[in-house]
Design a protein around this motif. Sequence first.
Motif, PDB file in Angstrom:
ATOM      1  N   ILE A 262       0.669  -1.016   0.219  1.00 38.97           N
ATOM      2  CA  ILE A 262      -0.151  -0.063  -0.008  1.00 38.97           C
ATOM      3  C   ILE A 262       0.916   1.225  -0.039  1.00 38.97           C
ATOM      4  O   ILE A 262       1.605   1.476   1.007  1.00 38.97           O
ATOM      5  CB  ILE A 262      -1.003   0.203   1.294  1.00 38.97           C
ATOM      6  N   ASP A 263       0.552   2.049  -0.933  1.00 42.76           N
ATOM      7  CA  ASP A 263       1.353   3.395  -0.960  1.00 42.76           C
ATOM      8  C   ASP A 263       1.180   4.116   0.088  1.00 42.76           C
ATOM      9  O   ASP A 263       0.021   4.357   0.661  1.00 42.76           O
ATOM     10  CB  ASP A 263       1.121   4.029  -2.299  1.00 42.76           C
ATOM     11  N   GLY A 264       2.014   4.710   0.760  1.00 40.40           N
ATOM     12  CA  GLY A 264       1.871   5.450   2.198  1.00 40.40           C
ATOM     13  C   GLY A 264       2.003   4.875   3.287  1.00 40.40           C
ATOM     14  O   GLY A 264       1.876   5.509   4.127  1.00 40.40           O
ATOM     15  N   ILE A 265       1.991   3.649   3.192  1.00 36.47           N
ATOM     16  CA  ILE A 265       2.138   2.589   4.482  1.00 36.47           C
ATOM     17  C   ILE A 265       3.520   2.561   4.765  1.00 36.47           C
ATOM     18  O   ILE A 265       4.118   2.007   4.020  1.00 36.47           O
ATOM     19  CB  ILE A 265       0.978   1.673   4.448  1.00 36.47           C
ATOM     20  N   LYS A 266       3.908   2.449   6.274  1.00 37.31           N
ATOM     21  CA  LYS A 266       5.194   1.928   6.593  1.00 37.31           C
ATOM     22  C   LYS A 266       4.889   1.145   7.654  1.00 37.31           C
ATOM     23  O   LYS A 266       4.086   1.221   8.667  1.00 37.31           O
ATOM     24  CB  LYS A 266       6.124   2.883   6.922  1.00 37.31           C
ATOM     25  N   CYS A 267       5.266  -0.336   7.586  1.00 39.53           N
ATOM     26  CA  CYS A 267       4.992  -1.107   8.666  1.00 39.53           C
ATOM     27  C   CYS A 267       5.999  -1.231   9.689  1.00 39.53           C
ATOM     28  O   CYS A 267       7.161  -1.373   9.409  1.00 39.53           O
ATOM     29  CB  CYS A 267       4.640  -2.537   7.864  1.00 39.53           C
ATOM     30  N   GLY A 280       0.714   8.171   6.980  1.00 36.94           N
ATOM     31  CA  GLY A 280       0.728   9.639   6.901  1.00 36.94           C
ATOM     32  C   GLY A 280       0.545  10.621   8.185  1.00 36.94           C
ATOM     33  O   GLY A 280       1.548  10.211   9.109  1.00 36.94           O
ATOM     34  N   THR A 281      -0.168  11.710   8.243  1.00 41.00           N
ATOM     35  CA  THR A 281      -0.240  12.656   9.348  1.00 41.00           C
ATOM     36  C   THR A 281      -1.602  12.520   9.983  1.00 41.00           C
ATOM     37  O   THR A 281      -2.534  11.898   9.525  1.00 41.00           O
ATOM     38  CB  THR A 281       0.285  13.819   9.006  1.00 41.00           C
ATOM     39  N   GLN A 282      -1.592  13.246  11.385  1.00 33.14           N
ATOM     40  CA  GLN A 282      -2.837  13.083  12.073  1.00 33.14           C
ATOM     41  C   GLN A 282      -3.913  13.989  11.023  1.00 33.14           C
ATOM     42  O   GLN A 282      -4.973  13.603  11.169  1.00 33.14           O
ATOM     43  CB  GLN A 282      -2.692  13.849  13.157  1.00 33.14           C
ATOM     44  N   ALA A 283      -3.534  14.818  10.110  1.00 30.56           N
ATOM     45  CA  ALA A 283      -4.470  15.637   9.360  1.00 30.56           C
ATOM     46  C   ALA A 283      -5.340  14.896   8.366  1.00 30.56           C
ATOM     47  O   ALA A 283      -6.099  15.088   7.929  1.00 30.56           O
ATOM     48  CB  ALA A 283      -3.712  16.549   8.597  1.00 30.56           C
ATOM     49  N   HIS A 284      -4.583  13.435   8.104  1.00 34.48           N
ATOM     50  CA  HIS A 284      -5.323  12.760   7.025  1.00 34.48           C
ATOM     51  C   HIS A 284      -6.534  11.912   7.655  1.00 34.48           C
ATOM     52  O   HIS A 284      -7.412  11.580   7.006  1.00 34.48           O
ATOM     53  CB  HIS A 284      -4.256  11.503   6.534  1.00 34.48           C
ATOM     54  N   ASP A 285      -6.607  11.626   9.103  1.00 32.67           N
ATOM     55  CA  ASP A 285      -7.717  11.355   9.747  1.00 32.67           C
ATOM     56  C   ASP A 285      -8.061   9.874   9.048  1.00 32.67           C
ATOM     57  O   ASP A 285      -9.107   9.618   8.672  1.00 32.67           O
ATOM     58  CB  ASP A 285      -8.927  12.267   9.556  1.00 32.67           C
ATOM     59  N   VAL A 286      -7.068   8.892   9.097  1.00 34.59           N
ATOM     60  CA  VAL A 286      -7.161   7.812   8.721  1.00 34.59           C
ATOM     61  C   VAL A 286      -8.268   7.072   9.381  1.00 34.59           C
ATOM     62  O   VAL A 286      -9.147   6.034   9.005  1.00 34.59           O
ATOM     63  CB  VAL A 286      -6.086   7.008   8.323  1.00 34.59           C
ATOM     64  N   LYS A 287      -8.258   7.120  10.672  1.00 34.87           N
ATOM     65  CA  LYS A 287      -9.093   6.753  11.586  1.00 34.87           C
ATOM     66  C   LYS A 287     -10.403   6.731  11.464  1.00 34.87           C
ATOM     67  O   LYS A 287     -11.328   5.893  11.390  1.00 34.87           O
ATOM     68  CB  LYS A 287      -8.671   6.852  13.115  1.00 34.87           C
ATOM     69  N   LYS A 288     -10.806   8.101  11.217  1.00 34.47           N
ATOM     70  CA  LYS A 288     -12.249   8.391  10.719  1.00 34.47           C
ATOM     71  C   LYS A 288     -12.492   7.799   9.438  1.00 34.47           C
ATOM     72  O   LYS A 288     -13.873   7.237   9.230  1.00 34.47           O
ATOM     73  CB  LYS A 288     -12.449   9.901  10.557  1.00 34.47           C
ATOM     74  N   ALA A 289     -11.701   7.721   8.530  1.00 33.36           N
ATOM     75  CA  ALA A 289     -12.040   7.128   7.100  1.00 33.36           C
ATOM     76  C   ALA A 289     -12.228   5.395   7.140  1.00 33.36           C
ATOM     77  O   ALA A 289     -13.166   5.057   6.473  1.00 33.36           O
ATOM     78  CB  ALA A 289     -10.957   7.406   6.289  1.00 33.36           C
ATOM     79  N   LEU A 290     -11.363   5.027   8.027  1.00 36.03           N
ATOM     80  CA  LEU A 290     -11.745   3.562   8.381  1.00 36.03           C
ATOM     81  C   LEU A 290     -13.074   3.305   9.093  1.00 36.03           C
ATOM     82  O   LEU A 290     -13.857   2.374   8.820  1.00 36.03           O
ATOM     83  CB  LEU A 290     -10.623   2.920   9.112  1.00 36.03           C
ATOM     84  N   LEU A 291     -13.471   4.192   9.987  1.00 32.32           N
ATOM     85  CA  LEU A 291     -14.642   3.984  10.722  1.00 32.32           C
ATOM     86  C   LEU A 291     -15.920   4.157   9.737  1.00 32.32           C
ATOM     87  O   LEU A 291     -16.842   3.528   9.722  1.00 32.32           O
ATOM     88  CB  LEU A 291     -14.599   5.018  11.833  1.00 32.32           C
ATOM     89  N   ASN A 292     -15.677   5.443   8.902  1.00 36.14           N
ATOM     90  CA  ASN A 292     -16.845   5.206   7.547  1.00 36.14           C
ATOM     91  C   ASN A 292     -16.884   4.218   6.940  1.00 36.14           C
ATOM     92  O   ASN A 292     -18.016   3.889   6.266  1.00 36.14           O
ATOM     93  CB  ASN A 292     -16.436   6.550   6.755  1.00 36.14           C
TER      94      ASN A 292
END
Length: 332
Positions: A262-267, A280-292
């Motif tokens: 996945i581009d942008g992911i570091k494990c 990414g950064t907190q501004a990307h709000d990945v958690k909210k996008a996953l919740l959606n």
Amino acid sequence: MKLVDFRSEANPLGPSNKAKAVLRKLVRHVGDFTPDPAAALRRYIARRENVGDENIVVGNGSTHILDALLALRKPGTAVIPKPVSPRYERMLTDHGVALKALHFDPDQDFSVDPDALIEGIRESDIAILPNPHDMTGAVVPGDEIGRIMEEADKYEKALILDETHIDYTGVVSPVASVVVSRPVVILRTFSTFHGLGGLRVGYAIGPAGLIGDVKAAIRPFHMNVLGPQAALASLKDKGFRRRTLLFVEGEKAYLREKLARIDGIKCYVSPGNLIIARAGTQAHDVKKALLNRGLLVDDFVDDGDGLYIKAPVRSRRLNALFARTLARVMAV
């Protein structure tokens, strides 16, 4: 939309078959009163760890025991390595404890700085060290644990070693040193590796005096008859342990491979059952996008606003769902 909870760290295989068999047998005895339902479990742990019965207390989960310890010690301040889990944030807030959180370095695999922790112990009333760390899976080496314990003993500051995730690793617990210390306690639970969260069983190992104080606060009649017997059966089930470790290692490899595409992911792969994905950064709000998209996850940020998603190993179906959903979120 049905939500899938990826915050759970329970064994993806579920409980031991032997534990489930014991529960089926015990159903007929739920009407019986047992003065000390945890006695057999306590004796088995004592033999296994080569300590005395007076060094062990069993409670309704490790959080129950932690609550009793905080009530007894009444600390004003606590030092704990970042990122601090929601569980510890809630518990310390409930007890009115001011939190001093230590920074972490992702470039060092989130390792804890022993010198910073020792300094924090000197300046705080109590120290909490999850080992492995409950948010990152980072492990403090045994020699450093010994040095940290010596400092806690020297300054007579309580040190809680939370070994919730230790069964997923090959980490050696410092039990022998803990029981001859003054202020150090090990916490363990049957909710994660053993998959018995619904039965609420945990225990602590420590010096007899401190454990005796906790026992006075956690009476035997607080326990039910089912939980300790299921926990005992699970501890004795060596096949269950082998199957779990093999499964977790296989699924960690699977998740690492999927997330690496996945581009942008570091494990970051922990020694235990966790994979951490920098997204990414907190501004990307990945958690909210996953919740959606129906996924509940735990996340945390570093000092540079970098966002990390905590991914405990689950079943193959759920691991595939997590990787697929994260890929879609990152592609937006």
